[in-house]
Design a protein around this motif. Structure first.
Motif, mmCIF file in Angstrom:
data_model
loop_
_atom_site.group_PDB
_atom_site.id
_atom_site.type_symbol
_atom_site.label_atom_id
_atom_site.label_comp_id
_atom_site.label_asym_id
_atom_site.label_seq_id
_atom_site.Cartn_x
_atom_site.Cartn_y
_atom_site.Cartn_z
ATOM 1 N N ILE A 66 -5.937 7.952 -8.335
ATOM 2 C CA ILE A 66 -6.459 6.592 -8.186
ATOM 3 C C ILE A 66 -5.430 5.704 -7.489
ATOM 4 O O ILE A 66 -5.780 4.921 -6.588
ATOM 5 C CB ILE A 66 -6.857 6.017 -9.564
ATOM 6 N N LEU A 67 -4.162 5.809 -7.858
ATOM 7 C CA LEU A 67 -3.122 5.012 -7.212
ATOM 8 C C LEU A 67 -2.974 5.367 -5.736
ATOM 9 O O LEU A 67 -2.802 4.481 -4.899
ATOM 10 C CB LEU A 67 -1.784 5.199 -7.924
ATOM 11 N N VAL A 68 -3.047 6.643 -5.412
ATOM 12 C CA VAL A 68 -2.916 7.060 -4.015
ATOM 13 C C VAL A 68 -4.083 6.512 -3.188
ATOM 14 O O VAL A 68 -3.878 5.981 -2.092
ATOM 15 C CB VAL A 68 -2.828 8.600 -3.903
ATOM 16 N N ILE A 69 -5.280 6.604 -3.698
ATOM 17 C CA ILE A 69 -6.444 6.093 -2.963
ATOM 18 C C ILE A 69 -6.375 4.579 -2.828
ATOM 19 O O ILE A 69 -6.635 4.023 -1.753
ATOM 20 C CB ILE A 69 -7.752 6.548 -3.643
ATOM 21 N N LEU A 70 -6.015 3.882 -3.902
ATOM 22 C CA LEU A 70 -5.897 2.428 -3.863
ATOM 23 C C LEU A 70 -4.821 1.998 -2.867
ATOM 24 O O LEU A 70 -5.039 1.083 -2.053
ATOM 25 C CB LEU A 70 -5.570 1.895 -5.254
ATOM 26 N N GLY A 71 -3.674 2.636 -2.903
ATOM 27 C CA GLY A 71 -2.596 2.320 -1.969
ATOM 28 C C GLY A 71 -2.987 2.595 -0.532
ATOM 29 O O GLY A 71 -2.643 1.825 0.373
ATOM 30 N N PHE A 72 -3.718 3.684 -0.319
ATOM 31 C CA PHE A 72 -4.172 4.006 1.031
ATOM 32 C C PHE A 72 -5.087 2.906 1.565
ATOM 33 O O PHE A 72 -4.946 2.473 2.704
ATOM 34 C CB PHE A 72 -4.895 5.357 1.028
ATOM 35 N N PHE A 73 -6.021 2.440 0.745
ATOM 36 C CA PHE A 73 -6.955 1.420 1.211
ATOM 37 C C PHE A 73 -6.277 0.076 1.436
ATOM 38 O O PHE A 73 -6.625 -0.649 2.372
ATOM 39 C CB PHE A 73 -8.139 1.281 0.254
ATOM 40 N N GLY A 88 0.812 -1.215 0.000
ATOM 41 C CA GLY A 88 0.000 0.000 0.000
ATOM 42 C C GLY A 88 0.841 1.258 0.000
ATOM 43 O O GLY A 88 0.590 2.195 -0.766
ATOM 44 N N VAL A 89 1.860 1.285 0.837
ATOM 45 C CA VAL A 89 2.748 2.450 0.896
ATOM 46 C C VAL A 89 3.513 2.601 -0.422
ATOM 47 O O VAL A 89 3.679 3.717 -0.927
ATOM 48 C CB VAL A 89 3.713 2.338 2.098
ATOM 49 N N ALA A 90 3.948 1.490 -1.002
ATOM 50 C CA ALA A 90 4.671 1.555 -2.277
ATOM 51 C C ALA A 90 3.777 2.099 -3.386
ATOM 52 O O ALA A 90 4.230 2.883 -4.231
ATOM 53 C CB ALA A 90 5.196 0.173 -2.646
ATOM 54 N N ILE A 91 2.513 1.717 -3.401
ATOM 55 C CA ILE A 91 1.590 2.222 -4.418
ATOM 56 C C ILE A 91 1.347 3.720 -4.230
ATOM 57 O O ILE A 91 1.288 4.472 -5.199
ATOM 58 C CB ILE A 91 0.272 1.422 -4.403
ATOM 59 N N VAL A 92 1.224 4.149 -2.984
ATOM 60 C CA VAL A 92 1.048 5.583 -2.723
ATOM 61 C C VAL A 92 2.272 6.356 -3.194
ATOM 62 O O VAL A 92 2.142 7.400 -3.850
ATOM 63 C CB VAL A 92 0.773 5.836 -1.218
ATOM 64 N N VAL A 93 3.446 5.875 -2.876
ATOM 65 C CA VAL A 93 4.682 6.553 -3.298
ATOM 66 C C VAL A 93 4.774 6.584 -4.819
ATOM 67 O O VAL A 93 5.152 7.603 -5.405
ATOM 68 C CB VAL A 93 5.916 5.870 -2.667
ATOM 69 N N ALA A 94 4.407 5.479 -5.462
ATOM 70 C CA ALA A 94 4.443 5.445 -6.932
ATOM 71 C C ALA A 94 3.456 6.445 -7.518
ATOM 72 O O ALA A 94 3.758 7.113 -8.510
ATOM 73 C CB ALA A 94 4.118 4.034 -7.428
ATOM 74 N N GLY A 95 2.292 6.575 -6.921
ATOM 75 C CA GLY A 95 1.312 7.538 -7.419
ATOM 76 C C GLY A 95 1.750 8.977 -7.244
ATOM 77 O O GLY A 95 1.430 9.838 -8.057
ATOM 78 N N VAL A 96 2.508 9.239 -6.193
ATOM 79 C CA VAL A 96 2.953 10.612 -5.928
ATOM 80 C C VAL A 96 4.202 10.958 -6.746
ATOM 81 O O VAL A 96 4.309 12.063 -7.286
ATOM 82 C CB VAL A 96 3.221 10.801 -4.415
ATOM 83 N N GLU A 97 5.134 10.043 -6.856
ATOM 84 C CA GLU A 97 6.430 10.338 -7.458
ATOM 85 C C GLU A 97 6.487 10.168 -8.970
ATOM 86 O O GLU A 97 7.311 10.795 -9.616
ATOM 87 C CB GLU A 97 7.509 9.465 -6.813
ATOM 88 N N CYS A 98 5.678 9.312 -9.534
ATOM 89 C CA CYS A 98 5.762 9.050 -10.972
ATOM 90 C C CYS A 98 5.109 10.167 -11.773
ATOM 91 O O CYS A 98 4.184 10.824 -11.319
ATOM 92 C CB CYS A 98 5.088 7.721 -11.312
#
Length: 83
Positions: free
Chosen positions: A37-44, A18-28
């Motif tokens: 969408i990636l940040v919300i998915l990673g958060f959940f 989840g944390v990796a998906i959030v970081v990917a959504g923010v940094e990419c």
């Protein structure tokens, strides 16, 4: 499953993924909609791992089937009262 809860490695993996998906959504460098969408998915996903960890800490069994036994015991008592 470990005593009605997720195993330790699954809980840690959910939080880490989840944390990796959030970081990917923010940094990419991706379109804004997909990043949200990636940040919300990673958060959940991380939230599920965190909630199951807290349930383990409080000795709550969210994935246990004991409610079925309780439901059956109430059904038998109701049938005895109707007779």
């Amino acid at each position: 499953m470990d005593d009605g809860n997720l195993a330790l490695w699954v809980r840690l993996a959910l939080v880490a993924v989840g944390v990796a998906i959030v970081v990917a959504g923010v940094e990419c460098e991706i379109p804004n909609l997909w990043a949200r969408i990636l940040v919300i998915l990673g958060f959940f996903i991380a939230l599920i791992g965190g909630v199951t960890s807290r349930a383990k800490l409080l000795h709550i069994k969210p994935f246990d089937n004991s409610y079925k036994k309780a439901r059956k015991s109430y059904e038998t008592k109701d049938r005895e009262g109707d007779s």
